[in-house]
Scaffold this active site. Structure first.
Site, PDB file in Angstrom:
ATOM      1  N   GLU A 228       0.792  -1.271  -0.057  1.00  0.00           N
ATOM      2  CA  GLU A 228       0.114  -0.054  -0.016  1.00  0.00           C
ATOM      3  C   GLU A 228       1.001   1.262  -0.081  1.00  0.00           C
ATOM      4  OE1 GLU A 228      -3.171  -0.126  -0.577  1.00  0.00           O
ATOM      5  OE2 GLU A 228      -3.576  -2.163   0.005  1.00  0.00           O
TER       6      GLU A 228
ATOM      7  N   ASP B  34      -8.091   6.164  -8.444  1.00  0.00           N
ATOM      8  CA  ASP B  34      -8.688   5.055  -8.770  1.00  0.00           C
ATOM      9  C   ASP B  34     -10.205   4.905  -8.562  1.00  0.00           C
ATOM     10  OD1 ASP B  34      -9.132   5.148  -6.141  1.00  0.00           O
ATOM     11  OD2 ASP B  34      -8.337   3.232  -5.583  1.00  0.00           O
TER      12      ASP B  34
ATOM     13  N   THR C  47      -7.456   8.364  -0.627  1.00  0.00           N
ATOM     14  CA  THR C  47      -7.164   6.999   0.139  1.00  0.00           C
ATOM     15  C   THR C  47      -6.160   7.458   1.267  1.00  0.00           C
ATOM     16  OG1 THR C  47      -7.253   5.612  -1.749  1.00  0.00           O
ATOM     17  CG2 THR C  47      -5.948   4.921   0.004  1.00  0.00           C
TER      18      THR C  47
END
Length: 273
Positions: free
Chosen positions: A58, A76, A81
């Site tokens: 990640e 995305d 995020t």
């Protein structure tokens, strides 16, 4: 991150103290359930390894504890995020996190963004979040209560369900980690690429140990189903976190995820001694 980066001082169950004053002979039996409760990925040392491996994928770093403050839009389709497991503004888990944080600490620096987080849930919009949300997230990450909130939501939504299903299926630490990494990336919703449906797809090819199957055969089938799910979405189409990491551990027969561990993700090499 329900689908993570497209998911900490962890909330680990404390050992239960055995009160043996009234019946000394019963103390060993009383202690054994507590010891048995953390014999897989929920063992503190194994959980830390799991967090490091997920962070390698990640965040390209083993230092997962540095990721509480992480936040960016990785384009995305899931908005921002952020955090130790890739909570996303577009998938609901970031909203759940900030709601929980606000329950335990009303008036925190992120509380004012709750209306906006509710509106952008389900998409990639930053409406109501920019221009200061990322700065305020970093401020919140300096707060121990926010770190605990991230730990709490990681365990509630991802870690505990993965480990629970792994133990129910009779798989060891490596298998439980495979489940965890899958639920971090794909979530556990009703769509065809969710964790539960990855597992269902694997069940059409093999049986888990709890159903009489061979563990290695089952985990290979699970990884095959995972790779299929990853390839359904461009953002996840690089399957190296399976091919050059989890599959490597499995081929070596390291079902307990014992160190030393060497793997690659997205071309970067990592080692835990």
């Amino acid at each position: 991150m329900t689908i993570g980066a497209l998911i900490g001082a962890a909330l680990l169950a404390a050992p239960v103290a055995a009160h043996a004053t009234a019946a000394p002979a019963a103390a060993p039996a009383a202690a054994s359930p507590a010891a048995a409760a953390a014999t897989g990925l929920d063992d503190p040392a194994k959980k830390d390894i799991a967090m490091q491996i997920v962070s390698s994928a990640e965040n390209s770093s083993l230092d997962w504890k540095a990721q509480y403050k992480y936040i960016e839009d990785i384009r995305d389709g899931r908005g921002y995020t952020a955090g130790i497991i890739g909570f996303c503004s577009g998938t609901g888990d970031m909203l759940d996190l900030v709601e929980y944080y606000t329950q335990v600490k009303p008036g925190n620096v992120l509380a004012k963004y709750l209306p906006a987080l509710r509106k952008v849930n389900g998409g990639d919009s930053h409406a109501g979040l920019d221009p200061n949300f990322t700065k305020d997230w970093a401020k919140a990450a300096a707060d121990g209560e926010f770190k605990k909130a991230q730990d709490h939501e990681r365990d509630r939504v991802y870690f505990n369900p993965a480990v629970g299903q792994g133990k129910s299926d009779g798989v060891g630490t490596l298998g439980q980690f495979m489940y965890y990494d899958a639920i971090v990336m794909h979530g556990d919703g009703s769509d065809s690429t969710s964790f539960r449906n990855i597992r269902k797809r694997a069940l059409s090819k093999a049986k888990p140990p709890a159903q009489g199957g061979n563990e290695t055969t089952w985990l290979n089938a699970f990884l095959d189903a995972r790779v299929w799910a990853m390839k359904q979405e461009e953002a996840h189409s690089d399957t190296s976190r399976v091919d050059t990491a989890q599959r490597v551990f499995l081929k070596k027969g390291n079902l307990n995820l014992n160190t030393p561990l060497d793997w690659k993700v997205y071309g970067d090499s990592f080692h835990i001694g």
